[in-house]
Design a protein around this motif. Structure first.
Motif, PDB file in Angstrom:
ATOM      1  N   ARG A 255       8.554  -1.872 -15.954  1.00 26.89           N
ATOM      2  CA  ARG A 255       7.969  -3.173 -15.600  1.00 26.89           C
ATOM      3  C   ARG A 255       8.613  -3.705 -14.323  1.00 26.89           C
ATOM      4  O   ARG A 255       7.932  -4.238 -13.451  1.00 26.89           O
ATOM      5  CB  ARG A 255       8.162  -4.150 -16.742  1.00 26.89           C
ATOM      6  N   GLY A 256       9.919  -3.544 -14.207  1.00 26.24           N
ATOM      7  CA  GLY A 256      10.610  -3.999 -13.012  1.00 26.24           C
ATOM      8  C   GLY A 256      10.170  -3.251 -11.775  1.00 26.24           C
ATOM      9  O   GLY A 256      10.042  -3.836 -10.690  1.00 26.24           O
ATOM     10  N   ALA A 257       9.933  -1.939 -11.909  1.00 28.77           N
ATOM     11  CA  ALA A 257       9.461  -1.146 -10.777  1.00 28.77           C
ATOM     12  C   ALA A 257       8.106  -1.660 -10.303  1.00 28.77           C
ATOM     13  O   ALA A 257       7.842  -1.757  -9.094  1.00 28.77           O
ATOM     14  CB  ALA A 257       9.370   0.325 -11.171  1.00 28.77           C
ATOM     15  N   TYR A 258       7.241  -1.991 -11.257  1.00 29.11           N
ATOM     16  CA  TYR A 258       5.933  -2.531 -10.893  1.00 29.11           C
ATOM     17  C   TYR A 258       6.073  -3.878 -10.199  1.00 29.11           C
ATOM     18  O   TYR A 258       5.417  -4.147  -9.184  1.00 29.11           O
ATOM     19  CB  TYR A 258       5.062  -2.674 -12.146  1.00 29.11           C
ATOM     20  N   LEU A 259       6.954  -4.726 -10.704  1.00 26.55           N
ATOM     21  CA  LEU A 259       7.150  -6.048 -10.100  1.00 26.55           C
ATOM     22  C   LEU A 259       7.729  -5.935  -8.692  1.00 26.55           C
ATOM     23  O   LEU A 259       7.382  -6.716  -7.799  1.00 26.55           O
ATOM     24  CB  LEU A 259       8.067  -6.895 -10.983  1.00 26.55           C
ATOM     25  N   ALA A 260       8.594  -4.944  -8.469  1.00 27.52           N
ATOM     26  CA  ALA A 260       9.129  -4.723  -7.123  1.00 27.52           C
ATOM     27  C   ALA A 260       8.013  -4.321  -6.165  1.00 27.52           C
ATOM     28  O   ALA A 260       8.031  -4.701  -4.982  1.00 27.52           O
ATOM     29  CB  ALA A 260      10.213  -3.653  -7.157  1.00 27.52           C
ATOM     30  N   THR A 261       7.043  -3.577  -6.675  1.00 29.58           N
ATOM     31  CA  THR A 261       5.886  -3.205  -5.862  1.00 29.58           C
ATOM     32  C   THR A 261       5.016  -4.424  -5.580  1.00 29.58           C
ATOM     33  O   THR A 261       4.546  -4.615  -4.458  1.00 29.58           O
ATOM     34  CB  THR A 261       5.062  -2.123  -6.571  1.00 29.58           C
ATOM     35  N   VAL A 262       4.799  -5.254  -6.584  1.00 27.50           N
ATOM     36  CA  VAL A 262       4.019  -6.483  -6.397  1.00 27.50           C
ATOM     37  C   VAL A 262       4.667  -7.357  -5.325  1.00 27.50           C
ATOM     38  O   VAL A 262       3.990  -7.919  -4.455  1.00 27.50           O
ATOM     39  CB  VAL A 262       3.901  -7.261  -7.719  1.00 27.50           C
ATOM     40  N   GLY A 263       5.996  -7.468  -5.365  1.00 29.40           N
ATOM     41  CA  GLY A 263       6.713  -8.287  -4.404  1.00 29.40           C
ATOM     42  C   GLY A 263       6.901  -7.621  -3.054  1.00 29.40           C
ATOM     43  O   GLY A 263       7.404  -8.255  -2.125  1.00 29.40           O
ATOM     44  N   ASP A 264       6.479  -6.347  -2.929  1.00 32.83           N
ATOM     45  CA  ASP A 264       6.619  -5.590  -1.679  1.00 32.83           C
ATOM     46  C   ASP A 264       8.064  -5.621  -1.191  1.00 32.83           C
ATOM     47  O   ASP A 264       8.336  -5.721   0.013  1.00 32.83           O
ATOM     48  CB  ASP A 264       5.683  -6.170  -0.614  1.00 32.83           C
ATOM     49  N   CYS A 265       8.999  -5.496  -2.119  1.00 33.02           N
ATOM     50  CA  CYS A 265      10.423  -5.631  -1.787  1.00 33.02           C
ATOM     51  C   CYS A 265      10.905  -4.551  -0.822  1.00 33.02           C
ATOM     52  O   CYS A 265      11.719  -4.816   0.069  1.00 33.02           O
ATOM     53  CB  CYS A 265      11.255  -5.596  -3.062  1.00 33.02           C
ATOM     54  N   ALA A 266      10.400  -3.334  -0.998  1.00 33.99           N
ATOM     55  CA  ALA A 266      10.870  -2.228  -0.164  1.00 33.99           C
ATOM     56  C   ALA A 266      10.526  -2.440   1.304  1.00 33.99           C
ATOM     57  O   ALA A 266      11.230  -1.942   2.193  1.00 33.99           O
ATOM     58  CB  ALA A 266      10.283  -0.912  -0.656  1.00 33.99           C
ATOM     59  N   ALA A 267       9.454  -3.164   1.597  1.00 26.46           N
ATOM     60  CA  ALA A 267       9.019  -3.337   2.982  1.00 26.46           C
ATOM     61  C   ALA A 267      10.101  -3.990   3.834  1.00 26.46           C
ATOM     62  O   ALA A 267      10.341  -3.576   4.968  1.00 26.46           O
ATOM     63  CB  ALA A 267       7.740  -4.171   3.025  1.00 26.46           C
ATOM     64  N   CYS A 268      10.744  -5.006   3.303  1.00 23.50           N
ATOM     65  CA  CYS A 268      11.786  -5.697   4.064  1.00 23.50           C
ATOM     66  C   CYS A 268      13.158  -5.057   3.865  1.00 23.50           C
ATOM     67  O   CYS A 268      13.982  -5.060   4.780  1.00 23.50           O
ATOM     68  CB  CYS A 268      11.860  -7.167   3.670  1.00 23.50           C
ATOM     69  N   HIS A 269      13.399  -4.519   2.688  1.00 26.99           N
ATOM     70  CA  HIS A 269      14.742  -4.039   2.352  1.00 26.99           C
ATOM     71  C   HIS A 269      14.931  -2.551   2.615  1.00 26.99           C
ATOM     72  O   HIS A 269      15.843  -1.929   2.060  1.00 26.99           O
ATOM     73  CB  HIS A 269      15.056  -4.365   0.883  1.00 26.99           C
ATOM     74  N   THR A 270      14.068  -1.984   3.465  1.00 30.11           N
ATOM     75  CA  THR A 270      14.225  -0.595   3.877  1.00 30.11           C
ATOM     76  C   THR A 270      14.137  -0.520   5.388  1.00 30.11           C
ATOM     77  O   THR A 270      13.117  -0.899   5.981  1.00 30.11           O
ATOM     78  CB  THR A 270      13.124   0.302   3.263  1.00 30.11           C
ATOM     79  N   ALA A 271      15.189  -0.062   6.031  1.00 32.86           N
ATOM     80  CA  ALA A 271      15.180   0.081   7.485  1.00 32.86           C
ATOM     81  C   ALA A 271      14.367   1.306   7.879  1.00 32.86           C
ATOM     82  O   ALA A 271      14.194   2.243   7.085  1.00 32.86           O
ATOM     83  CB  ALA A 271      16.604   0.218   8.006  1.00 32.86           C
ATOM     84  N   GLN A 272      13.849   1.307   9.086  1.00 34.65           N
ATOM     85  CA  GLN A 272      13.091   2.462   9.560  1.00 34.65           C
ATOM     86  C   GLN A 272      13.980   3.699   9.527  1.00 34.65           C
ATOM     87  O   GLN A 272      15.041   3.738  10.126  1.00 34.65           O
ATOM     88  CB  GLN A 272      12.580   2.214  10.972  1.00 34.65           C
ATOM     89  N   GLY A 273      13.532   4.693   8.780  1.00 30.96           N
ATOM     90  CA  GLY A 273      14.296   5.919   8.632  1.00 30.96           C
ATOM     91  C   GLY A 273      15.439   5.819   7.636  1.00 30.96           C
ATOM     92  O   GLY A 273      16.182   6.791   7.460  1.00 30.96           O
TER      93      GLY A 273
END
Length: 427
Positions: free
Chosen positions: A49-67
């Protein structure tokens, strides 16, 4: 005189900070302690459920640097006041969430306060995340704790004076931030409330789709009315489907289709929204997408905009734009601007074309238009850039024509507008 003004400003900040500290400290004392255990955090259903919520919040978009490694932070988030690096969300003990308790995580999400007690910069959209329920926050925390730990020190914000003074955040929070979980509206359906919860909370849609003031604050009396995204030079359109709204005439299916596939009969996702669709909304459950659409369709009509067509002061410019459109654009978008469904987006009545500033149309003509790659459209058609082929005058003419044609009746753009965005970095 300059030092006197700075001194007065500093005293004002301190005074407001004291009041703000008292208000927020009192509120925090009222939060009941979390009942969490290591066993609960390891529940597979909770983690999923948490993995799905992280996707809903698009958390990886900001918290992942290019590369960089997923969720390891380091991406510099641009603001009008400087850059703020996104922190490391992996469970690394030294640089991530390894030593964080759920209470600390909840306080960051709900109140915008870090583990060390310092107020967080609102580049982290806690102004929206405060609406996330405690249960969903716990599931999100459980998921993040399962990520592979990555040692990555993300560094400090690089903000201009006086925005680099954290004491000033207390003033900002007093003006613009009121913590509080989402409260369902008993007058609305369960589906509407689910959509409102997702849009207002983890989806944090209002953070882009409303105009901010000079201090970066969100207006308290406007919701999803459209606005220029700070420091990114894209315009996030109004999301009302009623009269004069940015999505006027869109059906529930149109909204769902765009969020799931990146394209619909009414338009396509470009710019920052293309990334949102690719990394977040295409992976959401169908019933959640439909709930979002139901909520958006309840947004009220908007005031009629001032006519823009009358501002086109030269027939020659329109004729030049029409000629350029026939030669460069009509073969894909059609002479009537209707496009081809799920292939080439329509330009007639398209909110990305008619939005108030003209930024989106200018940038797409210059830099090209790239719809997101989704499961439904793994190889979407893209629009080539015309920056090398068209002069500033050409771009101004064709964009002005498109914004004027087919009853679009939006204001023209100038060569100066085009020149300003020709060399703007892509974000």
């Amino acid at each position: 005189m300059k030092w006197l003004l700075r001194g007065f400003f500093a005293l004002l900040v301190v005074a407001i900070a004291v009041v703000a500290w008292w208000l927020f400290a009192r509120h925090h004392a009222a939060i009941p302690p979390a009942q969490t255990t290591a066993a609960k955090l390891q529940d597979p259903a909770l983690i999923a459920r948490g993995a799905y919520l992280a996707t809903v919040g698009d958390c990886a978009a900001c918290h992942t640097a290019q590369g960089g490694k997923p969720y390891a932070g380091g991406r510099a988030l641009p603001t009008p006041f400087g850059q703020v690096p996104a922190p490391n969300l992996t469970p690394d003990d030294a640089t991530g969430l390894g030593q964080w308790s759920f209470d600390a995580f909840w306080r960051a999400l709900h109140e915008g306060v870090g583990r060390d007690g310092h107020a967080l910069y609102p580049a982290f959209p806690y102004t929206s995340y405060t609406k996330v329920s405690r249960e969903d926050a716990f599931a999100l925390f459980a998921y993040l704790k399962t990520l592979p730990p990555v040692r990555n020190q993300t560094g400090a914000p690089s903000l201009r004076f006086p925005y680099d003074l954290r004491a000033g955040l207390a003033t900002w929070r007093t003006l613009y931030f009121r913590p509080g979980e989402f409260v369902p509206d008993p007058k609305q359906s369960a589906e509407w409330n689910r959509g409102a919860y997702l849009v207002q909370g983890l989806g944090h849609c209002n953070e882009c789709h409303v105009a901010r003031d000079n201090l970066g604050g969100l207006p308290s009396n406007e919701t999803l009315t459209g606005g220029q995204i700070p420091a990114q030079n894209w315009y996030a359109p109004d999301l009302s489907t009623h009269a004069h709204g940015g999505l006027e005439g869109w059906s529930t299916d149109d909204i769902v289709t765009l969020l799931r596939t990146g394209q619909s009969r009414k338009g396509a996702a470009f710019g920052p929204m293309a990334d949102v669709v690719m990394q977040s909304t295409q992976h959401m459950h169908e019933d959640d997408l439909r709930a979002i659409a139901v909520y958006l369709q309840s947004l009220p009509p908007r005031p009629a905009p001032a006519p823009g067509g009358s501002q086109v002061d030269a027939t020659a410019r329109l004729d030049r734009g029409a000629d350029l459109y026939d030669r460069q654009c009509a073969s894909c978008h059609g002479k009537d601007g209707q496009g081809v469904t799920n292939v080439y987006p329509p330009l007639a009545g398209n909110s990305s074309v008619t939005e108030p500033t003209g930024i989106n149309a200018i940038r797409i003509v210059l830099l090209g238009g790239f719809a997101p790659t989704t499961a439904a459209h793994p190889r979407p058609y893209s629009m080539p850039p015309f920056a090398q082929q068209l002069s500033d005058g050409d771009v101004a003419a064709v964009v002005s024509y498109i914004r004027h044609a087919w009853s679009n009746n939006a204001a023209p753009v100038t060569e100066r507008d085009v020149a300003a965005y020709r060399h703007t970095p892509v974000e």
